[in-house]
Write a protein that holds these residues in place. Structure first.
Motif, PDB file in Angstrom:
ATOM      1  N   PRO A 102      32.751 -73.087  32.722  1.00 57.97           N
ATOM      2  CA  PRO A 102      32.403 -72.126  33.796  1.00 57.97           C
ATOM      3  C   PRO A 102      33.778 -71.464  34.618  1.00 57.97           C
ATOM      4  CG  PRO A 102      30.972 -73.949  33.935  1.00 57.97           C
ATOM      5  CD  PRO A 102      32.168 -74.301  32.817  1.00 57.97           C
ATOM      6  N   LEU A 103      34.840 -72.156  34.247  1.00 59.50           N
ATOM      7  CA  LEU A 103      36.275 -71.753  34.898  1.00 59.50           C
ATOM      8  C   LEU A 103      36.423 -70.411  34.287  1.00 59.50           C
ATOM      9  CD1 LEU A 103      38.274 -74.973  34.790  1.00 59.50           C
ATOM     10  CD2 LEU A 103      37.122 -74.033  36.694  1.00 59.50           C
ATOM     11  N   LYS A 104      36.075 -70.103  32.986  1.00 62.28           N
ATOM     12  CA  LYS A 104      36.415 -68.780  32.519  1.00 62.28           C
ATOM     13  C   LYS A 104      35.910 -67.583  33.223  1.00 62.28           C
ATOM     14  CE  LYS A 104      34.420 -69.963  28.774  1.00 62.28           C
ATOM     15  NZ  LYS A 104      33.747 -69.728  27.511  1.00 62.28           N
ATOM     16  N   SER A 105      34.618 -67.899  33.962  1.00 59.51           N
ATOM     17  CA  SER A 105      34.070 -66.846  34.844  1.00 59.51           C
ATOM     18  C   SER A 105      34.777 -66.703  36.196  1.00 59.51           C
ATOM     19  CB  SER A 105      32.429 -66.924  34.638  1.00 59.51           C
ATOM     20  OG  SER A 105      32.050 -67.066  33.249  1.00 59.51           O
ATOM     21  N   GLU A 106      35.538 -67.735  36.578  1.00 56.90           N
ATOM     22  CA  GLU A 106      36.121 -67.750  37.757  1.00 56.90           C
ATOM     23  C   GLU A 106      37.573 -67.515  38.075  1.00 56.90           C
ATOM     24  OE1 GLU A 106      35.156 -72.004  38.941  1.00 56.90           O
ATOM     25  OE2 GLU A 106      33.074 -71.803  38.423  1.00 56.90           O
ATOM     26  N   GLY A 107      38.055 -66.767  37.000  1.00 56.90           N
ATOM     27  CA  GLY A 107      39.166 -66.062  36.729  1.00 56.90           C
ATOM     28  C   GLY A 107      40.241 -67.049  36.490  1.00 56.90           C
ATOM     29  N   VAL A 108      39.964 -68.136  35.738  1.00 51.86           N
ATOM     30  CA  VAL A 108      40.912 -69.150  35.456  1.00 51.86           C
ATOM     31  C   VAL A 108      41.233 -69.031  34.064  1.00 51.86           C
ATOM     32  CG1 VAL A 108      41.404 -71.885  35.159  1.00 51.86           C
ATOM     33  CG2 VAL A 108      40.069 -70.952  37.145  1.00 51.86           C
ATOM     34  N   LEU A 109      42.465 -69.122  33.872  1.00 48.80           N
ATOM     35  CA  LEU A 109      43.216 -68.953  32.114  1.00 48.80           C
ATOM     36  C   LEU A 109      43.335 -70.455  31.736  1.00 48.80           C
ATOM     37  CD1 LEU A 109      44.192 -67.742  29.898  1.00 48.80           C
ATOM     38  CD2 LEU A 109      46.373 -67.501  31.029  1.00 48.80           C
ATOM     39  N   ILE A 110      42.361 -70.894  30.838  1.00 45.97           N
ATOM     40  CA  ILE A 110      42.620 -72.136  30.105  1.00 45.97           C
ATOM     41  C   ILE A 110      43.482 -72.140  29.093  1.00 45.97           C
ATOM     42  CG2 ILE A 110      41.599 -74.131  29.126  1.00 45.97           C
ATOM     43  CD1 ILE A 110      38.830 -73.145  30.783  1.00 45.97           C
ATOM     44  N   ILE A 111      44.625 -72.948  29.091  1.00 43.32           N
ATOM     45  CA  ILE A 111      45.742 -72.913  27.889  1.00 43.32           C
ATOM     46  C   ILE A 111      45.794 -74.276  27.370  1.00 43.32           C
ATOM     47  CG2 ILE A 111      48.058 -72.337  27.167  1.00 43.32           C
ATOM     48  CD1 ILE A 111      48.198 -70.475  29.720  1.00 43.32           C
ATOM     49  N   GLY A 112      45.398 -74.371  26.049  1.00 45.90           N
ATOM     50  CA  GLY A 112      46.133 -75.786  25.436  1.00 45.90           C
ATOM     51  C   GLY A 112      47.405 -75.335  24.973  1.00 45.90           C
ATOM     52  N   SER A 113      48.199 -76.622  25.208  1.00 50.55           N
ATOM     53  CA  SER A 113      49.748 -76.564  24.982  1.00 50.55           C
ATOM     54  C   SER A 113      49.715 -77.559  23.927  1.00 50.55           C
ATOM     55  CB  SER A 113      50.743 -76.201  26.043  1.00 50.55           C
ATOM     56  OG  SER A 113      51.931 -76.217  25.477  1.00 50.55           O
ATOM     57  N   GLY A 114      50.354 -77.309  22.679  1.00 49.61           N
ATOM     58  CA  GLY A 114      50.522 -78.678  21.765  1.00 49.61           C
ATOM     59  C   GLY A 114      51.324 -77.965  20.772  1.00 49.61           C
ATOM     60  N   SER A 115      50.977 -78.347  19.371  1.00 52.33           N
ATOM     61  CA  SER A 115      51.542 -77.908  18.174  1.00 52.33           C
ATOM     62  C   SER A 115      50.388 -77.994  17.046  1.00 52.33           C
ATOM     63  CB  SER A 115      52.761 -78.635  17.792  1.00 52.33           C
ATOM     64  OG  SER A 115      53.977 -78.511  18.806  1.00 52.33           O
ATOM     65  N   ALA A 116      50.462 -76.859  16.204  1.00 51.64           N
ATOM     66  CA  ALA A 116      49.624 -76.608  15.126  1.00 51.64           C
ATOM     67  C   ALA A 116      49.951 -77.954  14.088  1.00 51.64           C
ATOM     68  CB  ALA A 116      49.601 -75.329  14.330  1.00 51.64           C
ATOM     69  N   THR A 117      50.964 -78.242  13.943  1.00 46.34           N
ATOM     70  CA  THR A 117      51.656 -79.411  13.298  1.00 46.34           C
ATOM     71  C   THR A 117      52.704 -80.149  14.093  1.00 46.34           C
ATOM     72  OG1 THR A 117      53.370 -78.183  12.031  1.00 46.34           O
ATOM     73  CG2 THR A 117      51.397 -78.354  11.147  1.00 46.34           C
ATOM     74  N   HIS A 118      52.788 -81.449  13.936  1.00 49.48           N
ATOM     75  CA  HIS A 118      53.888 -81.988  14.813  1.00 49.48           C
ATOM     76  C   HIS A 118      54.039 -83.603  14.349  1.00 49.48           C
ATOM     77  CE1 HIS A 118      55.089 -84.240  18.786  1.00 49.48           C
ATOM     78  NE2 HIS A 118      55.786 -82.881  18.812  1.00 49.48           N
ATOM     79  N   ASN A 119      55.155 -83.331  13.279  1.00 47.08           N
ATOM     80  CA  ASN A 119      55.509 -84.661  12.791  1.00 47.08           C
ATOM     81  C   ASN A 119      57.124 -84.727  13.130  1.00 47.08           C
ATOM     82  OD1 ASN A 119      56.633 -86.771  11.131  1.00 47.08           O
ATOM     83  ND2 ASN A 119      54.917 -86.364   9.514  1.00 47.08           N
ATOM     84  N   LEU A 120      57.605 -85.143  14.052  1.00 48.17           N
ATOM     85  CA  LEU A 120      59.118 -85.169  14.285  1.00 48.17           C
ATOM     86  C   LEU A 120      60.091 -86.024  13.267  1.00 48.17           C
ATOM     87  CD1 LEU A 120      58.999 -85.270  18.090  1.00 48.17           C
ATOM     88  CD2 LEU A 120      58.640 -83.263  16.921  1.00 48.17           C
ATOM     89  N   ARG A 121      59.390 -86.761  12.684  1.00 54.31           N
ATOM     90  CA  ARG A 121      60.271 -87.507  11.832  1.00 54.31           C
ATOM     91  C   ARG A 121      60.428 -86.540  10.322  1.00 54.31           C
ATOM     92  NH1 ARG A 121      58.072 -93.655  12.092  1.00 54.31           N
ATOM     93  NH2 ARG A 121      58.812 -94.244  14.546  1.00 54.31           N
ATOM     94  N   ALA A 122      59.488 -85.821  10.205  1.00 53.46           N
ATOM     95  CA  ALA A 122      59.658 -84.916   9.004  1.00 53.46           C
ATOM     96  C   ALA A 122      60.541 -83.548   9.062  1.00 53.46           C
ATOM     97  CB  ALA A 122      58.426 -84.734   8.397  1.00 53.46           C
ATOM     98  N   LEU A 123      60.847 -83.427  10.300  1.00 50.87           N
ATOM     99  CA  LEU A 123      61.832 -82.102  10.398  1.00 50.87           C
ATOM    100  C   LEU A 123      62.931 -81.944   9.665  1.00 50.87           C
ATOM    101  CD1 LEU A 123      62.055 -82.081  14.627  1.00 50.87           C
ATOM    102  CD2 LEU A 123      60.211 -80.789  13.039  1.00 50.87           C
ATOM    103  N   ARG A 124      62.947 -80.531   9.176  1.00 45.71           N
ATOM    104  CA  ARG A 124      64.082 -80.457   8.091  1.00 45.71           C
ATOM    105  C   ARG A 124      65.224 -79.397   9.016  1.00 45.71           C
ATOM    106  NH1 ARG A 124      60.605 -78.185   2.787  1.00 45.71           N
ATOM    107  NH2 ARG A 124      59.707 -80.363   2.260  1.00 45.71           N
ATOM    108  N   PHE A 125      66.383 -79.630   8.809  1.00 44.89           N
ATOM    109  CA  PHE A 125      67.469 -78.992   9.583  1.00 44.89           C
ATOM    110  C   PHE A 125      68.260 -78.219   8.750  1.00 44.89           C
ATOM    111  CE2 PHE A 125      66.256 -82.518  12.211  1.00 44.89           C
ATOM    112  CZ  PHE A 125      65.788 -82.126  13.329  1.00 44.89           C
ATOM    113  N   ASP A 126      67.731 -77.760   7.546  1.00 46.27           N
ATOM    114  CA  ASP A 126      68.418 -76.883   6.451  1.00 46.27           C
ATOM    115  C   ASP A 126      67.783 -75.614   6.339  1.00 46.27           C
ATOM    116  OD1 ASP A 126      65.945 -77.565   5.244  1.00 46.27           O
ATOM    117  OD2 ASP A 126      66.780 -78.612   3.550  1.00 46.27           O
TER     118      ASP A 126
END
Length: 263
Positions: free
Chosen positions: A153-177
């Motif tokens: 119902p918030l969508k009709s009340e002028g409220v913007l709903i944002i989910g904030s995360g990561s499509a992929t999130h494995n910090l131990r597998a990051l590559r810095f090359d």
């Protein structure tokens, strides 16, 4: 006011606030995605993890520096958007009316970096009231999807709903090359986009069993559950659109999506 779309934003590293990345430029151009100014923003971040749903009930937000070892300039950034106590009460009401037995109010918490970093790029004037809602990593995707449905119902009340995360999130597998995306990360990212566009919400809710390389992409689910809330708020028959895609460190996807409810 029209029914608002809901969104999932992959916020990546806290340094998104200062690094010249494609994802940063995407958020700086947010006005091209949503020109209409919302009355208030409800943000669900993977960095506020509680045992039961919780909302921050404050008159003025402050930036929480919930990260360590980053450039000193990161700790000088501010995002003092107004709080949204009325919205927080409304969120609590909707959740309880939908069967969530306990919803806690936090009278002192500000915005963690999963909330304030993207918002500082999207709405740099910090003049829109913001309320934050927590996730529960002790629950599953269906729990968070149900949470989103309660908030529709918030969508009709002028409220913007944002989910904030990561499509992929494995910090131990990051590559810095500077290498291209790892095959497992690309496979999960491709699956996610296809499943969303084709409306396979049940698969999204049960991603650990349905998605390729799910345990590699999300060894912990905290950064994926904000997507379930945003998707649930849009509801069945949602028209999903990939609004940004880029990568950093070979495994960190910045894929972001809009969800338009059926009219």
């Amino acid at each position: 006011m029209r029914v608002m779309d809901t969104y999932f934003i992959s916020h990546g590293s806290p340094t998104l606030a200062i690094e010249d990345l494609p994802a940063r430029r995407f958020l700086l151009d947010w006005g091209k995605i949503l020109a209409e100014k919302p009355k208030a923003i409800l943000v669900i971040s993977g960095h506020w993890d509680t045992s039961v749903p919780s909302v921050n009930v404050v008159s003025r937000n402050s930036a929480i520096y919930d990260f360590y070892g980053f450039p000193r300039e990161m700790y000088k950034l501010q995002y003092n958007a107004p709080g949204a106590p009325d919205l927080a009460k409304r969120v609590k009401e909707l959740l309880i009316n939908s069967g969530f037995k306990t919803v806690r109010e936090d009278p002192s918490r500000g915005l963690d970096h999963g909330a304030w970093v993207p918002l500082s790029l999207m709405y740099p004037k910090a003049d829109i009231p913001v309320c934050q809602l927590s996730i529960q990593s002790n629950q599953n995707g269906e729990h968070h999807y149900k949470m989103g449905k309660a908030l529709a119902p918030l969508k009709s009340e002028g409220v913007l709903i944002i989910g904030s995360g990561s499509a992929t999130h494995n910090l131990r597998a990051l590559r810095f090359d500077g290498s291209s995306p790892a095959p497992w990360a690309q496979d999960f990212d491709n699956w996610l986009t296809e499943a969303l566009i084709n409306g396979r919400h049940d698969e999204i809710n049960n991603f650990q069993k349905k998605a390729p390389s799910a345990n590699m992409a999300h060894p912990y689910p905290d950064h994926f559950y904000p997507l379930h809330v945003a998707l649930g708020a849009a509801g069945e028959g949602t028209k999903a659109e990939l609004i940004h895609n880029s990568w950093s460190h070979g495994t960190l996807s910045y894929s972001s999506y809009s969800f338009r409810s059926p009219q």
